[in-house]
Each structure stands twice: as C-alpha cells, then as structure tokens.
Scaffold this motif. Structure first.
Motif, PDB file in Angstrom:
ATOM      1  N   ALA A 105       0.827  -1.205   0.000  1.00 38.16           N
ATOM      2  CA  ALA A 105       0.000   0.000   0.000  1.00 38.16           C
ATOM      3  C   ALA A 105       0.865   1.261   0.000  1.00 38.16           C
ATOM      4  O   ALA A 105       1.979   1.288   0.537  1.00 38.16           O
ATOM      5  CB  ALA A 105      -0.913  -0.001   1.223  1.00 38.16           C
ATOM      6  N   VAL A 106       0.338   2.293  -0.611  1.00 34.79           N
ATOM      7  CA  VAL A 106       0.926   3.637  -0.550  1.00 34.79           C
ATOM      8  C   VAL A 106      -0.133   4.541   0.058  1.00 34.79           C
ATOM      9  O   VAL A 106      -1.217   4.700  -0.501  1.00 34.79           O
ATOM     10  CB  VAL A 106       1.337   4.146  -1.938  1.00 34.79           C
ATOM     11  CG1 VAL A 106       1.780   5.597  -1.844  1.00 34.79           C
ATOM     12  CG2 VAL A 106       2.468   3.307  -2.496  1.00 34.79           C
ATOM     13  N   ILE A 107       0.188   5.115   1.193  1.00 35.44           N
ATOM     14  CA  ILE A 107      -0.805   5.840   1.990  1.00 35.44           C
ATOM     15  C   ILE A 107      -0.462   7.314   2.027  1.00 35.44           C
ATOM     16  O   ILE A 107       0.684   7.688   2.299  1.00 35.44           O
ATOM     17  CB  ILE A 107      -0.868   5.258   3.419  1.00 35.44           C
ATOM     18  CG1 ILE A 107      -1.236   3.770   3.356  1.00 35.44           C
ATOM     19  CG2 ILE A 107      -1.850   6.032   4.282  1.00 35.44           C
ATOM     20  CD1 ILE A 107      -1.069   3.053   4.662  1.00 35.44           C
ATOM     21  N   GLY A 108      -1.442   8.154   1.771  1.00 37.55           N
ATOM     22  CA  GLY A 108      -1.270   9.593   1.880  1.00 37.55           C
ATOM     23  C   GLY A 108      -1.967  10.119   3.116  1.00 37.55           C
ATOM     24  O   GLY A 108      -3.129   9.800   3.367  1.00 37.55           O
ATOM     25  N   ILE A 109      -1.245  10.906   3.892  1.00 34.86           N
ATOM     26  CA  ILE A 109      -1.825  11.600   5.051  1.00 34.86           C
ATOM     27  C   ILE A 109      -1.736  13.092   4.743  1.00 34.86           C
ATOM     28  O   ILE A 109      -0.638  13.653   4.658  1.00 34.86           O
ATOM     29  CB  ILE A 109      -1.063  11.272   6.344  1.00 34.86           C
ATOM     30  CG1 ILE A 109      -1.056   9.761   6.600  1.00 34.86           C
ATOM     31  CG2 ILE A 109      -1.678  12.023   7.525  1.00 34.86           C
ATOM     32  CD1 ILE A 109      -2.417   9.165   6.872  1.00 34.86           C
ATOM     33  N   ILE A 110      -2.877  13.732   4.545  1.00 36.91           N
ATOM     34  CA  ILE A 110      -2.913  15.139   4.158  1.00 36.91           C
ATOM     35  C   ILE A 110      -3.241  15.981   5.389  1.00 36.91           C
ATOM     36  O   ILE A 110      -4.296  15.802   6.006  1.00 36.91           O
ATOM     37  CB  ILE A 110      -3.955  15.386   3.050  1.00 36.91           C
ATOM     38  CG1 ILE A 110      -3.774  14.371   1.912  1.00 36.91           C
ATOM     39  CG2 ILE A 110      -3.847  16.808   2.546  1.00 36.91           C
ATOM     40  CD1 ILE A 110      -2.428  14.402   1.228  1.00 36.91           C
ATOM     41  N   VAL A 111      -2.325  16.875   5.736  1.00 35.17           N
ATOM     42  CA  VAL A 111      -2.501  17.757   6.895  1.00 35.17           C
ATOM     43  C   VAL A 111      -2.425  19.195   6.390  1.00 35.17           C
ATOM     44  O   VAL A 111      -1.335  19.686   6.070  1.00 35.17           O
ATOM     45  CB  VAL A 111      -1.408  17.508   7.958  1.00 35.17           C
ATOM     46  CG1 VAL A 111      -1.695  18.305   9.224  1.00 35.17           C
ATOM     47  CG2 VAL A 111      -1.280  16.025   8.274  1.00 35.17           C
ATOM     48  N   PRO A 112      -3.551  19.897   6.278  1.00 39.62           N
ATOM     49  CA  PRO A 112      -3.523  21.257   5.707  1.00 39.62           C
ATOM     50  C   PRO A 112      -2.564  22.206   6.418  1.00 39.62           C
ATOM     51  O   PRO A 112      -1.928  23.029   5.778  1.00 39.62           O
ATOM     52  CB  PRO A 112      -4.975  21.723   5.844  1.00 39.62           C
ATOM     53  CG  PRO A 112      -5.775  20.453   5.822  1.00 39.62           C
ATOM     54  CD  PRO A 112      -4.933  19.445   6.537  1.00 39.62           C
TER      55      PRO A 112
ATOM     56  N   ILE B  54       4.347   5.623   3.526  1.00 45.81           N
ATOM     57  CA  ILE B  54       3.415   6.636   4.023  1.00 45.81           C
ATOM     58  C   ILE B  54       3.968   8.012   3.689  1.00 45.81           C
ATOM     59  O   ILE B  54       5.090   8.354   4.062  1.00 45.81           O
ATOM     60  CB  ILE B  54       3.210   6.500   5.545  1.00 45.81           C
ATOM     61  CG1 ILE B  54       2.626   5.129   5.876  1.00 45.81           C
ATOM     62  CG2 ILE B  54       2.306   7.609   6.077  1.00 45.81           C
ATOM     63  CD1 ILE B  54       2.503   4.871   7.347  1.00 45.81           C
ATOM     64  N   GLN B  55       3.186   8.800   2.978  1.00 43.05           N
ATOM     65  CA  GLN B  55       3.561  10.157   2.612  1.00 43.05           C
ATOM     66  C   GLN B  55       2.700  11.135   3.413  1.00 43.05           C
ATOM     67  O   GLN B  55       1.483  11.119   3.313  1.00 43.05           O
ATOM     68  CB  GLN B  55       3.355  10.387   1.116  1.00 43.05           C
ATOM     69  CG  GLN B  55       4.181   9.478   0.218  1.00 43.05           C
ATOM     70  CD  GLN B  55       5.657   9.831   0.261  1.00 43.05           C
ATOM     71  OE1 GLN B  55       6.022  11.009   0.262  1.00 43.05           O
ATOM     72  NE2 GLN B  55       6.499   8.821   0.309  1.00 43.05           N
ATOM     73  N   ILE B  56       3.342  11.969   4.225  1.00 42.04           N
ATOM     74  CA  ILE B  56       2.638  12.967   5.028  1.00 42.04           C
ATOM     75  C   ILE B  56       2.839  14.311   4.344  1.00 42.04           C
ATOM     76  O   ILE B  56       3.962  14.811   4.248  1.00 42.04           O
ATOM     77  CB  ILE B  56       3.150  12.983   6.474  1.00 42.04           C
ATOM     78  CG1 ILE B  56       3.008  11.584   7.096  1.00 42.04           C
ATOM     79  CG2 ILE B  56       2.404  14.017   7.303  1.00 42.04           C
ATOM     80  CD1 ILE B  56       3.593  11.462   8.486  1.00 42.04           C
ATOM     81  N   LEU B  57       1.741  14.895   3.857  1.00 43.11           N
ATOM     82  CA  LEU B  57       1.819  16.025   2.941  1.00 43.11           C
ATOM     83  C   LEU B  57       0.949  17.180   3.402  1.00 43.11           C
ATOM     84  O   LEU B  57      -0.046  16.990   4.117  1.00 43.11           O
ATOM     85  CB  LEU B  57       1.358  15.591   1.539  1.00 43.11           C
ATOM     86  CG  LEU B  57       2.017  14.327   0.965  1.00 43.11           C
ATOM     87  CD1 LEU B  57       1.169  13.757  -0.156  1.00 43.11           C
ATOM     88  CD2 LEU B  57       3.404  14.644   0.473  1.00 43.11           C
ATOM     89  N   GLY B  58       1.329  18.390   2.974  1.00 46.14           N
ATOM     90  CA  GLY B  58       0.463  19.537   3.153  1.00 46.14           C
ATOM     91  C   GLY B  58      -0.643  19.524   2.107  1.00 46.14           C
ATOM     92  O   GLY B  58      -0.657  18.672   1.200  1.00 46.14           O
ATOM     93  N   ALA B  59      -1.548  20.476   2.202  1.00 46.45           N
ATOM     94  CA  ALA B  59      -2.706  20.474   1.305  1.00 46.45           C
ATOM     95  C   ALA B  59      -2.288  20.597  -0.151  1.00 46.45           C
ATOM     96  O   ALA B  59      -2.840  19.921  -1.032  1.00 46.45           O
ATOM     97  CB  ALA B  59      -3.649  21.611   1.686  1.00 46.45           C
ATOM     98  N   LEU B  60      -1.305  21.446  -0.454  1.00 50.39           N
ATOM     99  CA  LEU B  60      -0.889  21.652  -1.839  1.00 50.39           C
ATOM    100  C   LEU B  60       0.024  20.544  -2.345  1.00 50.39           C
ATOM    101  O   LEU B  60      -0.029  20.166  -3.515  1.00 50.39           O
ATOM    102  CB  LEU B  60      -0.180  23.004  -1.981  1.00 50.39           C
ATOM    103  CG  LEU B  60      -1.066  24.244  -1.940  1.00 50.39           C
ATOM    104  CD1 LEU B  60      -0.219  25.505  -1.936  1.00 50.39           C
ATOM    105  CD2 LEU B  60      -2.011  24.252  -3.127  1.00 50.39           C
TER     106      LEU B  60
END
Length: 927
Positions: free
Chosen positions: A248-255, A488-494
């Motif tokens: 799995a490739v999981i995105g965690i989006i934290v604005p 796991i990729q922890i990313l900002g909104a953009l």
C-alpha cells in the motif's frame, strides 16, 4: 509497496515524443520522473534519455539563462535572490520616514516583497496605483519603498526574478525565443497573468492535464474528540492498512502541516516505532516521509554552529552559554564532560544574566586550576584534566579573533570569519556524523555561500547585522532529509495535489480551517487584490481553492477518509461544509483497536517485568570524626527531610540560585551581616553607641554600606548599576539606623565577637560554625545573636524534635563559655524586633525568660544529637516534617520522587499479591 504515486498514462505520448512537460511544483516532477523510470525498467530497458520535465520556476530560469547567454537586451543584470531582496527591503524600510513607527521591519520586508511580486505577476504597473485617490497610507508607503527598492537593485546591477520573467515573455513574443510545437502542463489550477502570457507565447499548442482520479471509491467522514486523537487515529489506521497490504501507498494530508509537523512526527513515531525515544537508539529511517522539512537552523548541528558564532558578541545570556558548554558538537565533549559541568555550575553561581569573555576565561581558569589539583583523584581520568588547557586555548583564540574583527565588512568576509571561528572551536566535533547530520553539514556550506552573496547588494554589515541575517537565513532554509521511498507520505494540502495513493486520510477539515481564512496583503489595495483574483484575497477565492483540492482528494485513492475534531483550545468545532454531506463513519469502525506500538511495547514490558524492590531509605553512613558538610545547616536539612539532607549535603544535589534583578535575598542578607559586623567592630559596646554623634554614626553606617556593597557590585556591574546601588545603600542605611536606635534601649553590653568562625566536634561530627554575634552584659551573661531578614520568625522554630531553625540552639549547647540566652535580631521592613529565649537578668524586649534554661539546653542537645546520629547513619527517608518543608524543596522532586509515592505503594501491594508478575524478592523494600 506500490511503485508510483503518479498515473503516467496520459503523459506517455509526450514522454515518448520528448515533448516538454511543465509541472506545478518540484514534488510532482519527482514523482513523474520516478514513474517514468519504473515504466522504462518494466520495458526491459537499462538506460534511457532523460525526459524534458521541469517545474515552472526552473523552466523559467532556463529560459532566462538562454537569453543571458545570447546577450539579449536587458539581461545584463543578475536576478536577486530572495535573501538579497529581503536585505534590500529591510534597508529601504529601515531608512524610510516611517521607520520610527514600525515595530518589526523583517515581516514587513517579506510583505513588501510579496506585494511587488504580485503586482508584477498580475501585470499591474505601480504608476497606475499612484493615480488612485483612495489609496490608504500603507499602500502609499509601499509604493515609495518600492521605488527606492528598484533603484537600489538597479544600482547594483540586480533585478527581481519577476522582472526577468517579463523579459522572457517579451523574448517569446518577439521571436527571440523559439516556441515549442507542443507544451504539456500538469497540475495547474490557475496561473498569474504573466505566467499565462509566457506559456501562451512559448508553444504553438498547449495541453493542460489534471491528474485523473478514482471514481468508484470508498469515502468516509469521521469525527474525533480532539486534534491529538484525530492524528493518532490516522496513524493507527495507516499501520493497519500496511499490515493488511504491505504494498500500500498511503497519503496523510494535513492542511496545516507546517505548524503541526513536530506533533505529527511525535505521534506517528509513537505508533510505528516505540523504541525511537529510548536512550542509545540510533537514528534510522522511519516508515513515513514528510513533504515539509524543518528549518535548518533548528537542527541540533546547525543550531550549535549558530550559537558558537554568537560567542563573537561582547556579551551572552547566561542560559545560552551554559547550554553551549554542554553541547556535544564542538571541542572534545567526551573528555571535557567534568570540566564543562563544573564550568556551568560555577557560572550559574555568579548570579549574572549575561556573561562576558573575561567571565568565561576567568572561571574556566579557576576550574582548570581545580582540576590540576584534583589530578590525583581516582574520580577524574587523566584525559579530563588534560583537556582543560585545550578548551581554554580554544576560547583564548576565539577572543583574539574577536578583538581583530572589523566593525563592519562585506558578507563574504563575514562568512570567511565565521568559518575560521567554527574551526577554532572544533565544530562539528570529533564524532562521526550520521547521514542526516552529514546532509545538514553540506546544506550549511551552501547556506554560507548564499549569505556571502549579500555582498552583491553593496552593503557592509556589522557583526550584529551579519549574525541576524545568517540566523534569519538558517530559519528560512528548509532541511528535508534524503530518505528512501516510504509507504506513508505525510503532505500539506498543496503538496498532495496531483498524486494518487492506495489509501488517503485528509484530516483537520473543520469549519475554521477549511476553507482557509482570507489573508490579503496589507500593502496593496484590497479591491485590487479581489478584482485581480490574487492569492488569499477573498473568501470566494479561498472557497474555490479549497473546493478544488477537496474534489481532487475525493478521487485520489480507493479509500479516502476525511476527518475533523470536535473541539480545540478555542472552543467547539464542526466539519467543514465541503465534507459535511459525506455520511459519517464511527471512528471505532476504522480504528477498532486504538493501541499504538509504544503502548503495546509498554504492555509487554509490564507483563514481563522483573522488578527488584531495594532499600532506598538508608544510604552509606559517615564515620565518627568526619568533617560534616554544610555546617549548622546540616541539622536544618535533616529536620526538614532526611532524604533532602542526604541529597544536598552528601550527593551535592544543589541548584544554583537563578539570577535576579538587583540583589538576591541571600546577597541582601550577606550585606546586612557585613555592615553590622563592621559597625560593631568599630563601636565595640553600647557606651560607644550612646557616645557617638548622630551625624558621625550616620556617616559610619553610610560608609560601611558602600564598602560592603562594593565587592558585589564589582562582581556584577551590569546588574548592579550606580543608581540602584545608591538606592540600596540608602535603604540599608536607614534600616541599620533604625536598628541601632532599638539597640540603644538595651541595658549596657559589649560585643565580644562578630562573624566568629568556630571548629567544633559534636556527637562525632566535625563542624564549622559561624556565629553572627555574641554580646556580654555587665553581669557577665552572654547572649548569642543571629541576624535574620525574613518575616516569618518566632521562638517556636527552636522547639520540637525537628526544629525549623536549629542554628542558635546548636551554638548554645556547643559554646565554651556559658550562654544565658539566644535571640533572632529581625531586620525586616515590616518588623524590627528581638525574638529570643533565655535566662538573662535584663533581657532585651522580645527575649522571653525560660522556665528552666538548663533543661532547655539539655533538650536541645538531645534533639540535635538525634539529628546528628540519623545523618551519620545515612538516613535518607523521604519524610517531610510538614507541608511547608515539602513546598520549599521543589527542586529535589525529581530525586525524592515524592509525587510517585502513591504509585510505588500500589506497586508494592500488587507485587505482594499472589497473582502478581514475576518479581525477585532479594531485599525487602523500605519506605
């Protein structure tokens, strides 16, 4: 793990044909290139041509460089970097008429640069704004600053990057740059007019792509009690997905990732890697990756470098110096541990808020001499004593460099001086750097070069300016560790826009945060920003922006979770209107077992524990005839709490007093003792006190106060200025004058001793005592006097098996000549009085007669003997006399663990139960 976060299919024609592709950001470019590489390997290729893919800003830079190489008109100036522009803006604003009313030029310079950039990108000429009669004061000031800013850049042959982009647009429109047959755009929602104009002219055909999403997917909306619970639930959900599907490739989006990065990293580490915070655990790659780096200046290695450079200043805050002395990234920290620890202790004992180079060198030499005398001690290794001269030599060389520094010079010259200083101090230390530290070191050298480029602005910098600019640049430079691919990729909104995942969780979408609150630039007219649809200008634009991103995230994975907390520190929250229509899923359905890896790890430790209760209420004893540490204070500490006496006097667990403004309470007491001792050494008896003229007495008191204050003032001249010392001298003189008026009311006496030092043996302890004063009356009776400046005093403090103030009773039972009474001489602004007890025939007012003085002294001897005996026996019980004694020993709570008493008691009762976990029972536990 999934091979790619990017759907390559729509771009394959462009990639195979070698056509240019421009992405909205560098992260999207990296994922595109990674997907292309994977595609080529699947085709069996081992080598292939690099595709023509750029993020927009890099593509524009390449077009600019092409024009520069051709000598295109207008390209004879260099593009100013962000840091160069910031410096010029600060100079322009700082020298403007408005400078006196501005609080901070730094953030204002950033807003001014952003405003000028917006005007250029939206192709608004400043001259058109000047003609607007409704401009507010902020905008008029900005336009004046912008004019001076442009002039300064031009004088140094510089221009803004946006001005260079205007030339690129002109070059395409005039045919100086040949347009591409086809240009592919990826990930752009909207473009400013200048970029739109360039791209229109740069290609005969443009193909704009938006990443396609997954339509038939599973959407969830969940609610959590608070942001911490929400974040932990997302981490646990991610762990569960990886356990079910390792690919799995999981995105965690934290604005608001930029503000919450530390919290996110802490919780994800707690969930995935329970041993990370344990001492001795080497740093390794965690199974999650952040899109947002941390400021380079906050990393330990670079923070140490910036702190060391701060030593070039004339003075340094005490806490900064003490932290620096304990920093491992300079000198020889492993062999200098004892030296540095002693140095820190001594510096804190000085009571100064700020230290100078001479302070540091002087106390360093004192510690060096002490270590040289202690070389024979088995507690100190030869390496420790050998390193003292090395560290002193480093600081001496630093001081020599500081004296040779110019008052101001170019940024490049400062950069060279900074490198020399760090080399002198042995930065980054002898330890081999790990991978992340090595990357930080490389980025530091790049940062120094960026700082040196300020030379192009033509301004010389003072040391203060140079350090400020370097620190500012270090805080603005992000550090993102180069790590392998993470599931796991922890990313900002953009940052997550345009990417695809197998699973995605978008959190923090409450009504206060999503859509974002508009934040227009205060230096530009609001109507202009709204009309031109500039970023963050209006609620409508922010809504459009948030809706577009939300729609993308709804299609970015097979399973997408949107969440919002119920409340935060500011009150209740509700889900954003953009996700409110989604059906709510109970949080327990997605995270049925909310237990992190650390909690599981702790449970395993709890189950497998083998704890050994040990005697902790008794330490090693003291043999008879030993020198007692602490003098008479030994009895006071032992009476208040045996453990605290053991910790402070036997283990040396004493915290230096924190610096205070003016004189500390201890210094005031010392000065008062010194003044009264000197006055009575001059007067000697009450007859001289009565005989001396008032003017002469006042002169004696004033002169003595000044002489007694002088050594303390000399030691702390910055904290004790002349005006303060004059006021303190006046206050002290008046108090002593009032006290001597009280002394005149006593029957005749003579002072036989002041500040007397005595060496005695008491109950097997060799003690050093200091008696403030001994008076002898006409009939030969003696009164022991202890000066006190506190407000809470009474004769009951000498009574009971655990007296609060056992000093005078100790003097009374050990004095060679018979003592007829003891007394506190209380000198406090609220009370000047005698408080005493004895068998005096003519006692001063306040000294009460004892019913049986001999019996009282015998009782004191018995009480003091018991205290001495328990101290010598190593009594270390955590047994406070009362709540006041516990309140005044707060600094020892980490050692006495009094707050854990109930927990320990429960453990003992549990350990003694038949079903308790395995437990060795060698020695019994003692409370």
């Amino acid at each position: 793990m999934a091979t790619s976060l990017f759907d390559l299919g729509p771009l394959l024609p462009a990639l195979n044909a070698g056509e240019p592709i421009i992405t909205a950001n560098d992260r999207l470019r990296r994922h595109l290139l990674k997907a292309w590489s994977h595609y080529q390997r699947e085709q069996g290729k081992k080598a292939w041509a690099a595709p023509r893919v750029w993020p927009l800003n890099r593509w524009l830079d390449e077009q600019w460089q092409t024009l520069v190489s051709r000598g295109y008109p207008g390209c004879d100036r260099a593009l100013a970097s962000r840091h160069q522009r910031q410096w010029v803006w600060e100079q322009v604003i700082g020298q403007s008429d408005e400078a006196q009313t501005l609080l901070q030029a730094d953030p204002l310079a950033q807003q001014a640069d952003s405003a000028l950039r917006a005007l250029t990108l939206w192709e608004v000429a400043p001259d058109t704004l000047r003609q607007d009669p409704y401009l507010n004061g902020n905008s008029r000031s900005f336009l004046r600053w912008a004019e001076h800013f442009e002039q300064r850049l031009a004088s140094r042959r510089l221009m803004t990057p946006e001005a260079g982009q205007q030339i690129v647009a002109q070059a395409y429109e005039t045919g100086a740059l040949k347009p591409e047959p086809r240009l592919w755009l990826l990930g752009f929602d909207d473009l400013p007019p200048l970029h739109q104009r360039i791209l229109d002219a740069a290609a005969l055909e443009r193909v704009a792509l938006s990443p396609k999403g997954t339509r038939d997917n599973h959407l969830h909306r969940v609610a959590a009690p608070d942001a911490d619970t929400e974040l932990r639930a997302a981490a646990l959900w991610s762990l569960r997905q990886l356990q079910a599907s390792p690919e799995a490739v999981i995105g965690i989006i934290v604005p608001d990732l930029g503000q919450r990065r530390d919290q996110v990293e802490r919780i994800f580490a707690e969930v995935f890697e329970p041993t990370v915070p344990l001492p001795g655990t080497p740093r390794y790659t965690l199974p999650f990756n952040f899109s947002a780096g941390v400021p380079l200046g906050t990393t330990p290695l670079i923070h140490a470098a910036l702190s060391l450079l701060g030593l070039l200043r004339d003075q340094w805050p005490l806490n900064e110096v003490c932290q620096l002395l304990q920093n491992p990234f300079w000198g020889e920290p492993d062999t200098e541990t004892v030296l540095r620890a002693q140095w820190v202790t001594r510096l804190r004992e000085q009571g100064k808020f700020e230290l100078t180079g001479s302070d540091l060198r002087f106390h360093g030499q004192v510690i060096t001499d002490w270590l040289s005398e202690a070389q024979a001690s088995p507690a100190l290794s030869p390496d420790t004593t050998a390193q003292a001269p090395t560290l002193n030599r480093r600081l001496q060389l630093l001081d020599e460099q500081r004296r040779r520094m110019p008052r101001s010079t170019s940024a490049r010259q400062w950069a060279q001086l900074f490198r020399q200083q760090l080399d002198t101090l042995g930065w980054p230390g002898p330890r081999r750097l790990d991978s992340q530290e090595f990357q930080q070191l490389g980025l530091w050298h790049e940062l120094l070069e960026t700082f040196a480029a300020l030379e192009a602005t033509g301004a010389d910098l003072s040391l203060t300016q140079a350090l400020s600019q370097l620190n500012h640049l270090a805080q603005q430079t992000p550090f993102q560790a180069q790590t392998p691919d993470s599931p796991i990729q922890i990313l900002g909104a953009l940052e997550g826009a345009g990417l695809r995942f197998s699973h995605c969780w978008v959190l923090g979408l409450h009504q206060r945060q999503w859509p974002p609150v508009p934040a227009p630039n205060p230096l530009l007219p609001l109507e202009l920003q709204r009309d031109r649809q500039m970023p963050h200008a209006s609620a409508e634009r922010e809504l459009h922006f948030a809706r577009s991103l939300t729609d993308h995230y709804r299609q970015c994975a097979e399973q997408v979770v949107f969440s919002a907390p119920h409340s935060d520190d500011q009150g209740d929250l509700s889900p954003s209107p953009l996700i409110r229509a989604l059906p709510e899923t109970p949080l327990a359905e997605l995270v049925p077992e909310p237990i992190s890896a650390r909690q599981a790890f702790e449970a395993i430790l709890e189950e497998a524990r083998e704890l050994t209760p040990v005697h902790s209420a008794k330490g090693p004893g003291i043999t008879a005839g030993s020198k007692a540490p602490g003098g008479s204070s030994l009895f006071k500490h032992q009476a208040a709490c045996p453990f605290n006496a053991f910790a402070q006097l036997r283990l040396g667990a004493q915290l230096p007093d924190a610096p205070v403004l003016g004189l500390s309470a201890a210094e005031r007491g010392t000065v008062l003792h010194g003044v009264l001792a000197t006055v009575w050494k001059t007067l000697r008896d009450s007859s001289q006190l009565h005989a001396i003229e008032e003017e002469a007495l006042n002169d004696l008191i004033s002169r003595t106060c000044e002489q007694t204050l002088a050594p303390i003032r000399q030691r702390r001249p910055r904290e004790l200025g002349p005006e303060y010392c004059a006021l303190e001298q006046e206050r002290l003189s008046r108090m002593v004058q009032r006290w001597l008026m009280l002394e005149k009311q006593r029957p005749p006496f003579r002072v036989v001793a002041t500040e007397q030092r005595r060496l005695i043996e008491f109950n097997g302890l060799n003690l050093t005592l200091f008696i403030d004063r001994i008076d002898e009356l006409e009939n030969g009776e003696r009164l022991l006097i202890d000066y006190k400046t506190g407000a809470d005093l009474n004769a009951n403090q000498w009574q009971g098996p655990r007296p609060d103030e056992p000093q005078l009773p100790l003097y009374a039972v050990t004095e060679e000549d018979p003592v007829s009474g003891i007394a506190f001489a209380q000198l406090n602004p609220k009370a000047l009085q005698w408080i005493g007890l004895g068998a005096l025939s003519t006692p001063p007012p306040g000294v009460k007669p004892s019913e049986d003085w001999d019996a009282q002294r015998a009782e004191w001897r018995e009480v003091l003997s018991d205290l001495a005996r328990t101290f010598m026996a190593g009594d270390a019980r955590v047994d406070f006399k009362d709540a006041k004694a516990q309140r005044y020993s707060g600094q020892l709570v980490p050692l006495n663990r009094v707050l854990e008493a109930d927990t320990v008691a429960r453990f003992i009762s549990t350990a003694d139960a038949p079903s308790a976990p395995r437990r060795r029972t060698d020695p019994p536990y003692a409370t």
